[in-house]
Design a protein around this motif. Structure first.
Motif, PDB file in Angstrom:
ATOM      1  N   MET A   1       0.839  -1.196   0.000  1.00 49.57           N
ATOM      2  CA  MET A   1       0.000   0.000   0.000  1.00 49.57           C
ATOM      3  C   MET A   1       0.876   1.248   0.000  1.00 49.57           C
ATOM      4  N   THR A   2       0.506   2.223  -0.793  1.00 47.61           N
ATOM      5  CA  THR A   2       1.249   3.472  -0.836  1.00 47.61           C
ATOM      6  C   THR A   2       0.878   4.343   0.367  1.00 47.61           C
ATOM      7  N   THR A   3       1.754   5.272   0.694  1.00 49.38           N
ATOM      8  CA  THR A   3       1.465   6.208   1.775  1.00 49.38           C
ATOM      9  C   THR A   3       0.241   7.048   1.431  1.00 49.38           C
ATOM     10  N   LYS A   4       0.109   7.440   0.166  1.00 50.99           N
ATOM     11  CA  LYS A   4      -1.052   8.232  -0.245  1.00 50.99           C
ATOM     12  C   LYS A   4      -2.353   7.475  -0.008  1.00 50.99           C
ATOM     13  N   ALA A   5      -2.365   6.185  -0.319  1.00 44.78           N
ATOM     14  CA  ALA A   5      -3.570   5.380  -0.109  1.00 44.78           C
ATOM     15  C   ALA A   5      -3.925   5.319   1.374  1.00 44.78           C
ATOM     16  N   LEU A   6      -2.904   5.226   2.223  1.00 49.29           N
ATOM     17  CA  LEU A   6      -3.148   5.217   3.664  1.00 49.29           C
ATOM     18  C   LEU A   6      -3.730   6.555   4.116  1.00 49.29           C
ATOM     19  N   ILE A   7      -3.164   7.650   3.642  1.00 53.57           N
ATOM     20  CA  ILE A   7      -3.661   8.976   4.017  1.00 53.57           C
ATOM     21  C   ILE A   7      -5.102   9.171   3.533  1.00 53.57           C
ATOM     22  N   ASP A   8      -5.391   8.689   2.338  1.00 54.67           N
ATOM     23  CA  ASP A   8      -6.755   8.796   1.813  1.00 54.67           C
ATOM     24  C   ASP A   8      -7.747   8.067   2.717  1.00 54.67           C
ATOM     25  N   GLN A   9      -7.362   6.897   3.199  1.00 57.84           N
ATOM     26  CA  GLN A   9      -8.241   6.131   4.092  1.00 57.84           C
ATOM     27  C   GLN A   9      -8.454   6.853   5.414  1.00 57.84           C
ATOM     28  N   ILE A  10      -7.400   7.472   5.920  1.00 62.49           N
ATOM     29  CA  ILE A  10      -7.511   8.224   7.177  1.00 62.49           C
ATOM     30  C   ILE A  10      -8.555   9.324   7.041  1.00 62.49           C
ATOM     31  N   HIS A  11      -8.508  10.060   5.946  1.00 58.96           N
ATOM     32  CA  HIS A  11      -9.460  11.156   5.759  1.00 58.96           C
ATOM     33  C   HIS A  11     -10.872  10.635   5.450  1.00 58.96           C
ATOM     34  N   LYS A  12     -10.950   9.538   4.742  1.00 62.28           N
ATOM     35  CA  LYS A  12     -12.259   8.969   4.419  1.00 62.28           C
ATOM     36  C   LYS A  12     -12.975   8.475   5.672  1.00 62.28           C
ATOM     37  N   LYS A  13     -12.232   7.773   6.524  1.00 69.26           N
ATOM     38  CA  LYS A  13     -12.831   7.195   7.733  1.00 69.26           C
ATOM     39  C   LYS A  13     -12.772   8.134   8.931  1.00 69.26           C
ATOM     40  N   LYS A  14     -12.055   9.264   8.758  1.00 67.77           N
ATOM     41  CA  LYS A  14     -11.831  10.194   9.867  1.00 67.77           C
ATOM     42  C   LYS A  14     -11.294   9.447  11.082  1.00 67.77           C
ATOM     43  N   SER A  15     -10.270   8.677  10.800  1.00 66.38           N
ATOM     44  CA  SER A  15      -9.680   7.820  11.831  1.00 66.38           C
ATOM     45  C   SER A  15      -8.235   7.522  11.475  1.00 66.38           C
ATOM     46  N   PHE A  16      -7.380   7.478  12.480  1.00 68.89           N
ATOM     47  CA  PHE A  16      -6.026   6.971  12.295  1.00 68.89           C
ATOM     48  C   PHE A  16      -5.770   5.867  13.322  1.00 68.89           C
ATOM     49  N   LEU A  17      -6.831   5.112  13.585  1.00 70.26           N
ATOM     50  CA  LEU A  17      -6.791   4.040  14.566  1.00 70.26           C
ATOM     51  C   LEU A  17      -6.210   2.759  13.982  1.00 70.26           C
ATOM     52  N   LEU A  53     -14.027   1.566  11.410  1.00 72.48           N
ATOM     53  CA  LEU A  53     -13.611   2.553  12.399  1.00 72.48           C
ATOM     54  C   LEU A  53     -12.094   2.706  12.486  1.00 72.48           C
ATOM     55  N   CYS A  54     -11.373   1.862  11.805  1.00 70.06           N
ATOM     56  CA  CYS A  54      -9.912   1.886  11.878  1.00 70.06           C
ATOM     57  C   CYS A  54      -9.321   1.850  10.475  1.00 70.06           C
ATOM     58  N   VAL A  55      -8.037   2.147  10.383  1.00 67.20           N
ATOM     59  CA  VAL A  55      -7.352   2.097   9.084  1.00 67.20           C
ATOM     60  C   VAL A  55      -6.247   1.048   9.064  1.00 67.20           C
ATOM     61  N   ALA A  56      -5.992   0.400  10.204  1.00 68.03           N
ATOM     62  CA  ALA A  56      -4.902  -0.579  10.248  1.00 68.03           C
ATOM     63  C   ALA A  56      -5.182  -1.643  11.310  1.00 68.03           C
ATOM     64  N   GLU A  85     -11.150  -9.270   2.009  1.00 64.35           N
ATOM     65  CA  GLU A  85     -12.410  -8.611   2.345  1.00 64.35           C
ATOM     66  C   GLU A  85     -12.276  -7.112   2.576  1.00 64.35           C
ATOM     67  N   TYR A  86     -11.119  -6.685   3.077  1.00 65.73           N
ATOM     68  CA  TYR A  86     -10.917  -5.281   3.417  1.00 65.73           C
ATOM     69  C   TYR A  86      -9.549  -4.815   2.899  1.00 65.73           C
ATOM     70  N   PRO A  87      -9.358  -4.814   1.579  1.00 66.87           N
ATOM     71  CA  PRO A  87      -8.042  -4.515   1.010  1.00 66.87           C
ATOM     72  C   PRO A  87      -7.577  -3.081   1.265  1.00 66.87           C
ATOM     73  N   GLU A  88      -8.490  -2.200   1.676  1.00 65.20           N
ATOM     74  CA  GLU A  88      -8.098  -0.818   1.963  1.00 65.20           C
ATOM     75  C   GLU A  88      -7.385  -0.692   3.311  1.00 65.20           C
ATOM     76  N   ILE A  89      -7.431  -1.735   4.125  1.00 61.50           N
ATOM     77  CA  ILE A  89      -6.826  -1.705   5.462  1.00 61.50           C
ATOM     78  C   ILE A  89      -5.309  -1.885   5.365  1.00 61.50           C
ATOM     79  N   PHE A  90      -4.584  -1.079   6.102  1.00 55.30           N
ATOM     80  CA  PHE A  90      -3.125  -1.164   6.203  1.00 55.30           C
ATOM     81  C   PHE A  90      -2.787  -2.237   7.240  1.00 55.30           C
TER      82      PHE A  90
END
Length: 273
Positions: A1-17, A53-56, A85-90
């Protein structure tokens, strides 16, 4: 996963959990022990209840190694399920590996290629030839232990060598490793007062911050001193979420605890958006 993809998920979910999957058969609900694979059954229920609720997720590998081949099979099933099932998760293999040359390459292949984790935690004290083999993998991340949350961190990490704390030397030296753009760092939430100094050395790197929750770290302090314009934080909670209940409602109890943290994180993110 790229750093940009991780940042996008953080903003989408409003979470860095980040949720730590430190799955212990002595602590999971008793009714799950009747399952064919109780570790995976527990993990799957936690993941299904909290993924929004989380990104990782961060399985601590020791909790799987402890059960031998059955533990490794449960780990493989867990990461395979997450990726399918959740490929967007880091995903973070909390393995704390690190050895020289070809040995590190083999560790990297095990976790990056065979198990297909996005990242791995690494002990840095054998130097660059123990770290750079991990950095050679494209879109994979190496998370160096910089300043950990345990009491023993003061034994070495904060000791001064020629007037400079050892953890600062680790940070500064690692910036010059080949592939350093793929580096992240572990900084414990119980050391939040150090974050301002750490940000002077690595102003833009992502920090994996354990210690919020059961270990008493303050999310607000972590954000005050450690958050960057691109967030730059993954805050981990393990026991405080996954063991919120030992009854059949364990997954919904975990969801409630995760939502509490996500709500606080959303408030912190609103300050930089």
């Amino acid at each position: 996963m790229t750093t940009k993809a991780l940042i996008d998920q953080i903003h989408k979910k409003k979470s860095f959990l980040c949720i730590g999957l430190d799955t212990d058969l002595d602590k999971i609900p008793e009714h799950l022990l009747q399952e064919e694979d109780p570790i995976f059954s527990f993990n799957k229920a936690i993941i299904d209840a909290t993924h929004h609720l989380c990104v990782a997720y961060k399985p601590n590998i020791a909790f799987y190694e402890a059960y031998g081949i059955k533990g490794w099979m449960a780990l493989e099933k867990t990461i395979t399920y997450l990726n399918a099932e959740y490929p967007e998760i880091f995903t973070i293999a909390d393995a704390k590996r690190g050895d020289i040359g070809n040995t590190s390459t083999r560790y990297a292949k095990a976790f990056f290629e065979d198990l297909n984790f996005d990242s791995i935690t690494i002990a840095p004290y054998m130097g660059k030839d123990s770290v750079e083999p991990f950095l050679a993998f494209e879109d994979k991340h190496t998370i160096l232990l910089a300043l950990t949350s345990n009491v023993g961190a003061y034994d070495y990490q904060t000791k001064k060598i020629d007037g400079v704390e050892l953890y600062k030397e680790v940070l500064e030296t690692s910036r010059h490793y080949e592939g350093s753009e793929n580096l992240m760092y572990v900084v414990g939430a119980t050391k939040a007062e150090y974050l301002a100094e750490i940000r002077k050395i690595i102003p833009d790197s992502f920090l994996l911050v354990p210690g919020v929750g059961a270990q008493g770290g303050s999310l607000k302090e972590v954000c005050t001193y450690g958050m960057t314009p691109s967030v730059g934080l993954l805050v981990n909670s393990s026991r405080g979420i996954i063991y919120a209940s030992k009854d059949k409602d364990f997954a919904s109890a975990a969801q409630n605890k995760a939502r509490e943290l996500q709500t606080q994180m959303s408030e912190e993110l609103s300050k930089i958006e």
